[in-house]
Scaffold this active site. Structure first.
Site, PDB file in Angstrom:
ATOM      1  N   LEU A 173      11.251 -11.685  -1.011  1.00 59.21           N
ATOM      2  CA  LEU A 173      10.612 -12.914  -0.527  1.00 59.21           C
ATOM      3  C   LEU A 173       9.902 -13.684  -1.636  1.00 59.21           C
ATOM      4  O   LEU A 173       9.059 -14.535  -1.357  1.00 59.21           O
ATOM      5  CB  LEU A 173       9.627 -12.591   0.603  1.00 59.21           C
ATOM      6  CG  LEU A 173      10.255 -12.093   1.918  1.00 59.21           C
ATOM      7  CD1 LEU A 173       9.170 -11.750   2.916  1.00 59.21           C
ATOM      8  CD2 LEU A 173      11.199 -13.130   2.503  1.00 59.21           C
ATOM      9  N   CYS A 191       3.871  -6.289  -1.548  1.00 53.99           N
ATOM     10  CA  CYS A 191       3.938  -7.094  -0.321  1.00 53.99           C
ATOM     11  C   CYS A 191       4.762  -6.394   0.760  1.00 53.99           C
ATOM     12  O   CYS A 191       4.352  -6.281   1.917  1.00 53.99           O
ATOM     13  CB  CYS A 191       4.520  -8.466  -0.629  1.00 53.99           C
ATOM     14  SG  CYS A 191       3.544  -9.424  -1.818  1.00 53.99           S
ATOM     15  N   HIS A 192       5.964  -5.919   0.379  1.00 55.98           N
ATOM     16  CA  HIS A 192       6.834  -5.272   1.356  1.00 55.98           C
ATOM     17  C   HIS A 192       7.426  -3.967   0.842  1.00 55.98           C
ATOM     18  O   HIS A 192       8.357  -3.426   1.433  1.00 55.98           O
ATOM     19  CB  HIS A 192       7.966  -6.226   1.778  1.00 55.98           C
ATOM     20  CG  HIS A 192       7.470  -7.481   2.401  1.00 55.98           C
ATOM     21  ND1 HIS A 192       7.204  -8.637   1.667  1.00 55.98           N
ATOM     22  CD2 HIS A 192       7.157  -7.787   3.684  1.00 55.98           C
ATOM     23  CE1 HIS A 192       6.764  -9.579   2.478  1.00 55.98           C
ATOM     24  NE2 HIS A 192       6.733  -9.102   3.708  1.00 55.98           N
ATOM     25  N   GLY A 193       6.901  -3.473  -0.266  1.00 59.75           N
ATOM     26  CA  GLY A 193       7.266  -2.145  -0.732  1.00 59.75           C
ATOM     27  C   GLY A 193       8.604  -2.021  -1.415  1.00 59.75           C
ATOM     28  O   GLY A 193       9.320  -1.034  -1.189  1.00 59.75           O
ATOM     29  N   PRO A 206      13.038  -3.296   0.778  1.00 58.54           N
ATOM     30  CA  PRO A 206      13.892  -4.311   1.412  1.00 58.54           C
ATOM     31  C   PRO A 206      14.593  -5.272   0.464  1.00 58.54           C
ATOM     32  O   PRO A 206      15.487  -6.011   0.890  1.00 58.54           O
ATOM     33  CB  PRO A 206      12.906  -5.077   2.296  1.00 58.54           C
ATOM     34  CG  PRO A 206      11.597  -4.979   1.570  1.00 58.54           C
ATOM     35  CD  PRO A 206      11.601  -3.606   0.938  1.00 58.54           C
TER      36      PRO A 206
END
Length: 227
Positions: A173, A191-193, A206
């Site tokens: 992202l 943020c999202h690993g 991700p």
């Protein structure tokens, strides 16, 4: 009876007299405008066509040559004008001097010690320049490409084994990863690993792709040029 016949002859002769009277009136009308001057276009005529005894076939070549000359001159002028317009348009669409100045950056590699990652700003994005040690290089070169989500060998991602140059933007992202962090010791996006290794390849999380590699080259052994 004779009087009636005379009247009949006059009536029968009346229609035929009407066209004659109209023709006479037209002649008189034309004669009434004899003072009108016919325009003289001699000044505008070509010299080769002023001779009334000359044949049209004899003057054809001269007339056509003039026409071809004018058409050729107009064509050449139009081409130059179109070229000037296109050139000005392209120039107006080109990047300005201040934009070109930041389109390429130079990095002194001698200032980056081994094992360190330094962040620079390149075209509005963070640029990671990592000085890798021998152990780190051997570790990344030994990774099995078949186990990777976005398969790339370490040799495909570097031009010199000790230097890794990537855009520091997570491919998930657009966050900025942290250097020297994560499960694989490369980069970690909290943020999202998303976890990246020391070759900038996605190993866990991700993010679908490896970190982007910009265009760059080594001007000298200790001078990196990006862009």
């Amino acid at each position: 009876m004779q009087a009636l016949r005379g009247v009949s002859r006059l009536l029968s002769a009346a229609p035929s007299a009407s066209p004659m009277a109209a023709a006479a009136n037209q002649v008189m009308a034309r004669q009434a405008h004899t003072d009108m001057q016919v325009p003289d276009f001699t000044f505008y005529r070509k010299e080769v066509s002023k001779d009334p005894t000359a044949r049209s076939e004899d003057m054809e070549g001269s007339r056509k040559n003039f026409t071809y000359l004018m058409a050729g001159t107009a064509t050449v002028g139009g081409i130059y004008a179109a070229g000037a317009v296109v050139n000005r348009l392209v120039t107006s669409m080109s990047a300005s001097a201040d934009v070109l100045a930041v389109a390429r950056i130079e990095v002194e590699l001698g200032n980056i010690p081994e094992g360190k990652n330094v962040t620079f700003k390149f075209r509005g994005k963070p640029l990671f320049v990592r000085h890798r040690g021998a152990e780190e290089i051997a570790k990344e070169q030994a990774v099995s490409v078949g186990d990777l989500r976005d398969p790339e060998t370490d040799q495909e991602r570097v031009k010199k084994d000790e230097w890794l140059i990537v855009i520091g933007v997570c491919t998930h992202l657009g966050c900025v990863p942290i250097a020297n962090a994560g499960e694989f010791g490369g980069y970690y996006c909290p943020c999202h690993g998303s976890h990246y290794d020391a070759s900038g390849r996605i190993r866990k999380g991700p993010a679908p792709l490896n970190l982007e590699i910009p265009e760059y080259f080594f001007a000298q052994d200790d001078l990196l040029v990006v862009g």
